[in-house]
Design a protein around this motif. Structure first.
Motif, PDB file in Angstrom:
ATOM      1  N   ASN A  45      -5.774  -0.601  -8.211  1.00 60.56           N
ATOM      2  CA  ASN A  45      -5.850   0.862  -8.247  1.00 60.56           C
ATOM      3  C   ASN A  45      -4.446   1.443  -8.165  1.00 60.56           C
ATOM      4  OD1 ASN A  45      -5.101   1.167  -5.388  1.00 60.56           O
ATOM      5  ND2 ASN A  45      -7.139   0.318  -4.965  1.00 60.56           N
ATOM      6  N   LEU A  46      -4.369   2.762  -8.102  1.00 60.73           N
ATOM      7  CA  LEU A  46      -3.068   3.429  -8.196  1.00 60.73           C
ATOM      8  C   LEU A  46      -2.300   3.511  -6.879  1.00 60.73           C
ATOM      9  CD1 LEU A  46      -4.038   6.331 -10.633  1.00 60.73           C
ATOM     10  CD2 LEU A  46      -2.630   4.325 -11.135  1.00 60.73           C
ATOM     11  N   THR A  47      -2.849   2.922  -5.813  1.00 62.24           N
ATOM     12  CA  THR A  47      -2.136   2.954  -4.530  1.00 62.24           C
ATOM     13  C   THR A  47      -1.913   1.566  -3.945  1.00 62.24           C
ATOM     14  OG1 THR A  47      -4.181   3.173  -3.241  1.00 62.24           O
ATOM     15  CG2 THR A  47      -3.101   5.223  -3.961  1.00 62.24           C
ATOM     16  N   GLN A  56       0.841  -1.189   0.000  1.00 68.31           N
ATOM     17  CA  GLN A  56       0.000   0.000   0.000  1.00 68.31           C
ATOM     18  C   GLN A  56       0.881   1.245   0.000  1.00 68.31           C
ATOM     19  OE1 GLN A  56      -3.723   0.132   0.415  1.00 68.31           O
ATOM     20  NE2 GLN A  56      -3.230   2.190  -0.329  1.00 68.31           N
ATOM     21  N   ARG A  82       9.169   8.240  -7.095  1.00 69.92           N
ATOM     22  CA  ARG A  82       8.644   9.566  -6.814  1.00 69.92           C
ATOM     23  C   ARG A  82       9.620  10.616  -7.330  1.00 69.92           C
ATOM     24  NH1 ARG A  82       5.018   9.346  -2.364  1.00 69.92           N
ATOM     25  NH2 ARG A  82       3.234   8.246  -3.257  1.00 69.92           N
ATOM     26  N   ARG A 142      -3.145  -5.281  -9.583  1.00 68.31           N
ATOM     27  CA  ARG A 142      -2.954  -3.835  -9.405  1.00 68.31           C
ATOM     28  C   ARG A 142      -4.327  -3.184  -9.599  1.00 68.31           C
ATOM     29  NH1 ARG A 142       0.721   0.575 -10.414  1.00 68.31           N
ATOM     30  NH2 ARG A 142      -0.147   2.023  -8.871  1.00 68.31           N
ATOM     31  N   GLN A 156      -1.298  -0.126 -13.308  1.00 70.76           N
ATOM     32  CA  GLN A 156      -2.730  -0.178 -13.089  1.00 70.76           C
ATOM     33  C   GLN A 156      -3.456  -0.299 -14.417  1.00 70.76           C
ATOM     34  OE1 GLN A 156      -5.422   2.261 -13.503  1.00 70.76           O
ATOM     35  NE2 GLN A 156      -6.886   0.968 -12.456  1.00 70.76           N
ATOM     36  N   THR A 194       2.074   5.581 -10.817  1.00 66.72           N
ATOM     37  CA  THR A 194       1.806   4.881 -12.065  1.00 66.72           C
ATOM     38  C   THR A 194       2.323   3.449 -12.016  1.00 66.72           C
ATOM     39  OG1 THR A 194       1.948   6.959 -13.270  1.00 66.72           O
ATOM     40  CG2 THR A 194       2.132   4.924 -14.560  1.00 66.72           C
ATOM     41  N   SER A 199       0.139   7.586  -1.721  1.00 73.15           N
ATOM     42  CA  SER A 199      -0.514   8.376  -2.757  1.00 73.15           C
ATOM     43  C   SER A 199      -0.345   7.675  -4.102  1.00 73.15           C
ATOM     44  CB  SER A 199       0.038   9.799  -2.800  1.00 73.15           C
ATOM     45  OG  SER A 199       1.401   9.794  -3.101  1.00 73.15           O
ATOM     46  N   GLN A 200      -1.062   8.154  -5.092  1.00 80.10           N
ATOM     47  CA  GLN A 200      -1.130   7.445  -6.374  1.00 80.10           C
ATOM     48  C   GLN A 200       0.210   7.417  -7.108  1.00 80.10           C
ATOM     49  OE1 GLN A 200      -4.327   9.337  -8.519  1.00 80.10           O
ATOM     50  NE2 GLN A 200      -5.914   8.299  -7.337  1.00 80.10           N
TER      51      GLN A 200
END
Lengths: 111, 116
Positions: free
Chosen positions: B72-74, B24, B97, B70, B51, B30, B27-28
């Motif tokens: 979602n984005l988080t 987890q 990041r 995957r 995702q 790619t 934040s989102q």
């Protein structure tokens, strides 16, 4: 195939010494190089990131250099402390953020 | 930086069983990456999880053995299927990041797996 080697495999120094960790890679076509530390039983902590166009990066007592053409990077730690004891890993970004890791240097700094 | 959590932190499993590891992110992102660190060795990339599409596996790793989700984005999961003692490793997820230095990769704390 990219291969990353780190020398020495292990290093033991008294507190206060300046030291150099070495990383070499076989293919100079890299996007960047990142140094991490790994503490026993824990994940990786990012220390420094050097882009392929850069020669060095500094953060506090840490200085990392990159000579892409010769396939070498060094991590210089000034005035070592017992809290610096950890395994240090270098990793090269071969594209699409895929990292190829080195074999690591286990550092022990004695009080 | 990035705040990444993994569950479970460690597990002991019997051969032939499967374990799903969760990752987890705060934040989102790619792309999410899954790495393996076998005892005494360095990290090896298993696959890249995007995702909305199938994961991309590195040479030596196959979807049947390491299925990845995957949703979602988080969030992402890695399943280690039909485990054998050779699967005993630390499994780590990572994300990228942007920082002042560039696109920096951050890692979760890892899942320590022992297969008996």
């Amino acid at each position: 195939k990219q291969e990353v080697t780190q020398i020495p495999a292990a290093l033991s120094v008294p507190e206060g010494e300046n030291l150099v960790l070495n990383c070499s890679f076989t293919d100079s076509a890299i996007y960047n190089l990142q140094w991490f530390r790994q503490d026993p039983g824990k994940g990786l902590t990012s220390l420094l990131l050097i882009q392929s166009s850069q020669r060095e990066q500094t953060s506090g007592r840490l200085n990392a250099s990159l000579d892409k053409s010769s396939g070498r990077s060094t991590l210089y730690i000034a005035a070592s402390q017992p809290g610096d004891s950890a395994t240090y890993l270098c990793a090269v970004n071969t594209g699409f953020q895929k990292l190829v890791f080195g074999t690591g240097t286990r550092l022990l700094v004695s009080p | 930086s990035a705040v990444i959590s993994q569950k479970p932190s460690r597990d002991i499993c019997q051969r032939g069983t499967s374990l799903t590891i969760q990752c987890q992110v705060d934040s989102q992102v790619t792309m999410m990456f899954w790495y393996r660190q076998q005892p005494g060795q360095s990290l090896t990339l298993i696959a890249t999880a995007n995702q909305g599409s199938e994961a991309t596996y590195e040479s030596g790793f196959v979807i049947d053995k390491f299925p990845i989700s995957r949703p979602n984005l988080t969030f992402s999961t890695l399943t280690v299927s039909n485990m054998s003692p050779e699967d005993s490793s630390i499994y780590l997820c990572s994300v990228v990041r942007p920082t002042r230095s560039g696109e920096t990769q951050y890692f979760g704390p890892g899942t320590r797996l022992l297969v008996l």
